[in-house]
Design a protein around this motif. Sequence first.
Motif, PDB file in Angstrom:
ATOM      1  N   SER A   1       2.496   5.831   3.256  1.00  0.00           N
ATOM      2  CA  SER A   1       1.147   5.892   4.027  1.00  0.00           C
ATOM      3  C   SER A   1       1.280   4.831   5.288  1.00  0.00           C
ATOM      4  O   SER A   1       1.903   3.784   5.060  1.00  0.00           O
ATOM      5  CB  SER A   1      -0.188   5.709   3.609  1.00  0.00           C
ATOM      6  OG  SER A   1      -0.241   4.616   2.960  1.00  0.00           O
TER       7      SER A   1
ATOM      8  N   TYR B   1      -9.724   7.977  -9.229  1.00  0.00           N
ATOM      9  CA  TYR B   1      -8.380   8.916  -8.571  1.00  0.00           C
ATOM     10  C   TYR B   1      -8.146   8.535  -7.234  1.00  0.00           C
ATOM     11  O   TYR B   1      -7.159   8.438  -6.820  1.00  0.00           O
ATOM     12  CB  TYR B   1      -8.816  10.551  -8.793  1.00  0.00           C
ATOM     13  CG  TYR B   1      -7.690  11.306  -8.331  1.00  0.00           C
ATOM     14  CD1 TYR B   1      -6.820  11.756  -9.040  1.00  0.00           C
ATOM     15  CD2 TYR B   1      -7.825  11.905  -6.886  1.00  0.00           C
ATOM     16  CE1 TYR B   1      -5.743  12.804  -8.482  1.00  0.00           C
ATOM     17  CE2 TYR B   1      -6.892  12.926  -6.618  1.00  0.00           C
ATOM     18  CZ  TYR B   1      -5.932  12.997  -7.194  1.00  0.00           C
ATOM     19  OH  TYR B   1      -4.846  13.784  -6.718  1.00  0.00           O
ATOM     20  N   ASP B   2      -9.115   8.311  -6.453  1.00  0.00           N
ATOM     21  CA  ASP B   2      -9.056   7.854  -5.116  1.00  0.00           C
ATOM     22  C   ASP B   2      -8.184   6.625  -4.974  1.00  0.00           C
ATOM     23  O   ASP B   2      -7.319   6.500  -4.217  1.00  0.00           O
ATOM     24  CB  ASP B   2     -10.492   7.940  -4.309  1.00  0.00           C
ATOM     25  CG  ASP B   2     -10.658   9.157  -3.805  1.00  0.00           C
ATOM     26  OD1 ASP B   2      -9.971   9.930  -3.525  1.00  0.00           O
ATOM     27  OD2 ASP B   2     -12.089   9.140  -3.224  1.00  0.00           O
ATOM     28  N   SER B   3      -8.818   5.403  -5.734  1.00  0.00           N
ATOM     29  CA  SER B   3      -7.896   4.489  -5.641  1.00  0.00           C
ATOM     30  C   SER B   3      -6.592   4.507  -6.220  1.00  0.00           C
ATOM     31  O   SER B   3      -5.718   3.910  -5.478  1.00  0.00           O
ATOM     32  CB  SER B   3      -8.688   3.301  -6.881  1.00  0.00           C
ATOM     33  OG  SER B   3      -8.585   3.692  -7.878  1.00  0.00           O
ATOM     34  N   GLN B   4      -5.990   5.319  -7.195  1.00  0.00           N
ATOM     35  CA  GLN B   4      -4.889   5.486  -7.597  1.00  0.00           C
ATOM     36  C   GLN B   4      -4.211   6.100  -6.672  1.00  0.00           C
ATOM     37  O   GLN B   4      -2.697   5.990  -6.470  1.00  0.00           O
ATOM     38  CB  GLN B   4      -4.834   6.396  -9.031  1.00  0.00           C
ATOM     39  CG  GLN B   4      -5.426   5.475 -10.141  1.00  0.00           C
ATOM     40  CD  GLN B   4      -4.848   4.571 -10.407  1.00  0.00           C
ATOM     41  OE1 GLN B   4      -3.392   4.536 -10.806  1.00  0.00           O
ATOM     42  NE2 GLN B   4      -5.300   3.286 -10.769  1.00  0.00           N
ATOM     43  N   SER B   5      -4.552   7.209  -6.053  1.00  0.00           N
ATOM     44  CA  SER B   5      -3.676   8.035  -5.110  1.00  0.00           C
ATOM     45  C   SER B   5      -3.500   7.215  -3.860  1.00  0.00           C
ATOM     46  O   SER B   5      -2.334   7.453  -3.232  1.00  0.00           O
ATOM     47  CB  SER B   5      -4.340   9.366  -4.678  1.00  0.00           C
ATOM     48  OG  SER B   5      -5.459   8.992  -4.003  1.00  0.00           O
ATOM     49  N   SER B   6      -4.194   6.302  -3.409  1.00  0.00           N
ATOM     50  CA  SER B   6      -3.897   5.458  -2.312  1.00  0.00           C
ATOM     51  C   SER B   6      -3.096   4.383  -2.357  1.00  0.00           C
ATOM     52  O   SER B   6      -2.486   3.994  -1.548  1.00  0.00           O
ATOM     53  CB  SER B   6      -5.395   4.945  -1.705  1.00  0.00           C
ATOM     54  OG  SER B   6      -5.974   4.157  -2.657  1.00  0.00           O
ATOM     55  N   SER B   7      -3.290   3.958  -3.450  1.00  0.00           N
ATOM     56  CA  SER B   7      -2.317   2.738  -4.105  1.00  0.00           C
ATOM     57  C   SER B   7      -0.851   3.244  -4.316  1.00  0.00           C
ATOM     58  O   SER B   7      -0.035   2.454  -4.216  1.00  0.00           O
ATOM     59  CB  SER B   7      -2.898   2.112  -5.333  1.00  0.00           C
ATOM     60  OG  SER B   7      -2.712   2.902  -6.485  1.00  0.00           O
ATOM     61  N   GLN B   8      -0.799   4.434  -4.588  1.00  0.00           N
ATOM     62  CA  GLN B   8       0.555   5.035  -5.065  1.00  0.00           C
ATOM     63  C   GLN B   8       1.296   5.748  -3.774  1.00  0.00           C
ATOM     64  O   GLN B   8       2.336   6.250  -4.139  1.00  0.00           O
ATOM     65  CB  GLN B   8       0.471   5.935  -6.246  1.00  0.00           C
ATOM     66  CG  GLN B   8       0.064   5.562  -7.317  1.00  0.00           C
ATOM     67  CD  GLN B   8       0.138   6.310  -8.560  1.00  0.00           C
ATOM     68  OE1 GLN B   8       0.356   7.495  -8.392  1.00  0.00           O
ATOM     69  NE2 GLN B   8      -0.230   5.817  -9.715  1.00  0.00           N
ATOM     70  N   SER B   9       0.731   5.601  -2.718  1.00  0.00           N
ATOM     71  CA  SER B   9       1.263   6.038  -1.570  1.00  0.00           C
ATOM     72  C   SER B   9       1.815   4.998  -0.471  1.00  0.00           C
ATOM     73  O   SER B   9       1.431   4.807   0.236  1.00  0.00           O
ATOM     74  CB  SER B   9       0.645   7.217  -0.803  1.00  0.00           C
ATOM     75  OG  SER B   9      -0.614   6.482  -0.344  1.00  0.00           O
TER      76      SER B   9
END
Length: 132
Positions: free
Chosen positions: A65, A54-62
């Motif tokens: 940022s 989940y962390d990797s998905q949320s950081s790559s989809q922003s």
Amino acid sequence: MTQPLTSVVSSAVSMLTVGVALGLLFLGWSNFWIVFVIGFGFVLPAAVQLAQWYDSQSSSQSPDSPSHSDNEQQRALETLRQRYASGEIDEAEFERRVTRLLETESVADAKTVFEDTDEEAAERTLESERNG
């Protein structure tokens, strides 16, 4: 490096496992130890993997940022430097593009502006050829 979400998930699953196992022990269930095996052997690793995913998905989809935008802008500047150094673009074009890139909020915005500028320049060239 431990992610904050991963820490929270691992702590929550650990506390829940211990709480359920001790609750079953106090209730007199003789096989309470099975909860430890299932909780720490299967549920905890699965929950940690899910939290990391989940962390990797949320950081790559922003893409908005700051770190993503900064990296993208640095790559674009490096490309411009290489094109200038190889002689593909002259100093005036290099300066114009760097200024435009730094004025826009993202590389995608700069590309849109460059495309518009290139289209306008092509139209002016066609008009001057027709009039010429």
